[in-house]
Design a protein around this motif. Structure first.
Motif, short mmCIF file in Angstrom:
data_model
loop_
_atom_site.label_atom_id
_atom_site.label_comp_id
_atom_site.label_asym_id
_atom_site.label_seq_id
_atom_site.Cartn_x
_atom_site.Cartn_y
_atom_site.Cartn_z
N HIS A 224 7.08 5.46 0.59
CA HIS A 224 6.47 4.33 1.29
C HIS A 224 5.27 3.83 0.47
O HIS A 224 4.39 4.62 0.13
CB HIS A 224 5.99 4.80 2.67
N THR A 225 5.28 2.56 0.10
CA THR A 225 4.15 2.00 -0.65
C THR A 225 3.49 0.89 0.15
O THR A 225 4.16 0.13 0.85
CB THR A 225 4.58 1.44 -2.01
N MET A 226 2.17 0.78 0.01
CA MET A 226 1.38 -0.30 0.61
C MET A 226 0.38 -0.78 -0.44
O MET A 226 -0.44 0.00 -0.93
CB MET A 226 0.63 0.19 1.85
N TYR A 227 0.47 -2.06 -0.79
CA TYR A 227 -0.49 -2.69 -1.69
C TYR A 227 -0.55 -1.97 -3.05
O TYR A 227 -1.60 -1.53 -3.51
CB TYR A 227 -1.89 -2.73 -1.05
N CYS A 228 0.60 -1.83 -3.67
CA CYS A 228 0.69 -1.15 -4.97
C CYS A 228 1.28 -2.12 -6.00
O CYS A 228 2.08 -2.99 -5.67
CB CYS A 228 1.58 0.09 -4.86
#
Length: 480
Positions: A224-228
């Protein structure tokens, strides 16, 4: 003046010799100590050690929690276990350049707000974690402001119940396997993990490489990625998660040669892309997922040479997406290869020369270039309706749905979308090698195997049928 000039090189030589001597003394003073598994011996040894020392934890159970505040190498002998006793983080690393190797770590606390973990790297650059076995922990390995962190060959097991009958709310106190915040230039290689909320969670993490991992049976996402930005995921396997990989608000991603298999559930995806643009998704295997690829507000992505097989939906594409290109993918035995909520779109299902292979298509290729001579519409009327009204999916194989499919093939005006593959491939390509490398890959532009060999028989059969038809017409028009 002359004596002063002659003295300067001599003084410089003395200073250089002193510096080399000091460096040699520093390296010579690095010690290697073996720490027995009794009482607070490990904590005492860390407090007494100097930068560069190696501490070898002997076989047995060592008491934690511990804080590594110096640049040490902490290594476990076979059978060494560091036990946190269920309180807080088991091992905190707060020294740049420190390393931890070959150690079993267990028994963190259960505090989500305090990020209780097996290992927590805090504001330390260049830390190396290798060969760790982390079990019975809330978070596996956590890092914050830990640039150039290396995590290799680690095995992580959490506390989450991975059953699809367990909702995320029931696991709300659960943590993630690898949890990174605000880091740069990280490498995560050969990590196997299971039973966390997210196998890997990345927030504001740029230029990370995640390679050769195995992420399974997690309560939510495998990754899970956020703002990468500018991240690379290669040769990983995501299976039996509620969703394989969720990429959110992250751009310039490379996702290549991964396996997304057996991710099943009421809202389960192989790959979920939300607000993700300018990425490359190459040679992945997406097999037996509820939805292979879900895209919302994601633009200018290249999806090429992937295997999309035996899924409920191959691709769900929202009208908020634009400029995405699908080419040289194999769509095999998916219930709905493509579903969308738009009639007109600039998303493309070919690159202007080659399209995709669709197992539901019946192509013919008279010129033998490997692409069908007739465009193919991958969006059926029933898929279009079921996208808007999901409850209709129960009628997917009903006679009414099959009749609607036959009708739209016969009458193009019934097609619900103008999206077509102008150059559909006549045969599946050996694409999507995936994490196991079980299938070969081919360069763009290579012809499909057997395409030219099959073109002459096709043309010959067509000519024979035409000749037979003309002969029948001539015979009917002749004298009786």
């Amino acid at each position: 003046m002359m004596s002063e000039r002659r003295g300067r090189p001599f003084l410089a030589g003395l200073l250089l010799a002193a510096a080399l001597a000091a460096g040699g003394a520093g390296s010579a003073s690095a010690a290697r100590r073996e720490i027995p598994a009794r009482g607070d011996a490990a904590e005492t040894a860390i407090l007494e050690a100097a930068d560069g020392d190696t501490l070898l934890l002997g076989a047995g159970v060592h008491r934690g929690p511990l804080i590594l505040s110096r640049r040490l190498l902490l290594r476990g002998a076979p059978g060494a276990v560091l036990d946190g006793g269920g309180a807080g983080t088991v091992l905190t690393v707060a020294a740049a350049g420190a390393a931890v190797e070959s150690l079993t770590i267990r028994g963190s606390g259960n505090g989500a707000l305090t990020l209780d973990a097996g290992v927590h790297v805090v504001s330390a650059r260049g830390v190396r974690l290798r060969g760790l076995r982390v079990v019975d922990v809330l978070y596996g390995i956590a890092g914050e402001r830990a640039d150039s962190l290396v995590i290799e060959g680690c095995d992580l097991t959490g506390r989450v119940h991975p059953s699809v009958d367990v909702t995320p709310e029931m696991n709300e106190a659960a943590g993630n396997g690898v949890h990174l915040w605000y880091c740069r230039d990280v490498a995560v290689r050969r990590v196997a993990e299971r039973r966390f909320m997210d196998g890997v969670y990345l927030s504001f993490v740029d230029r990370i490489v995640v390679e050769d991992g195995r992420f399974s049976r997690n309560g939510r996402y495998g990754l899970h990625t956020m703002y990468c930005q500018d991240n690379r995921l290669a040769r990983n396997r995501f299976q039996f998660n509620l969703a394989g990989c969720a990429i959110m608000f992250s751009n310039h991603l490379e996702l290549s040669r991964n396996d997304f298999v057996h991710n099943r559930g009421p809202r389960t995806y192989g790959v979920l892309l939300r607000d993700c643009s300018d990425g490359h998704f190459l040679e992945n295997r997406m097999v037996d997922n509820t939805v292979a690829v879900f895209m919302d507000n994601s633009n200018r992505n290249v999806i090429r040479r992937n295997l999309v097989q035996d899924n409920g939906w191959g691709v769900i594409l929202f009208s908020s997406c634009a400029g995405n290109e699908f080419a040289e993918n194999d769509f095999v035995n998916d219930d709905y290869p493509v579903a969308l909520d738009m009639r007109y779109s600039d998303n493309r299902f070919d690159d202007g020369r080659r399209g995709n292979y669709w197992s539901g298509n019946a192509p013919y290729d008279l010129d033998g270039d490997g692409a069908s001579d007739v465009p193919y519409s991958p969006v059926s009327a029933f898929a279009f309706l079921s996208k808007r009204y999901p409850d209709l999916a129960i009628l997917a194989q009903s006679p009414a749905a099959n009749a609607l499919t036959m009708a739209e093939r016969t009458i193009p005006a019934l097609r619900p979308s103008q999206i077509v593959d102008r150059f559909p491939l006549v045969a599946p390509a050996p694409v999507g090698a995936g994490a196991g490398g079980s299938r070969g890959t081919r360069a763009a532009g290579d012809e499909a195997p057997g395409a030219r060999r099959g073109s002459f028989p096709t043309a010959a059969a067509f000519l024979l049928l035409a000749a037979a038809g003309l002969r029948g017409v001539a015979s009917r028009g002749g004298p009786r």
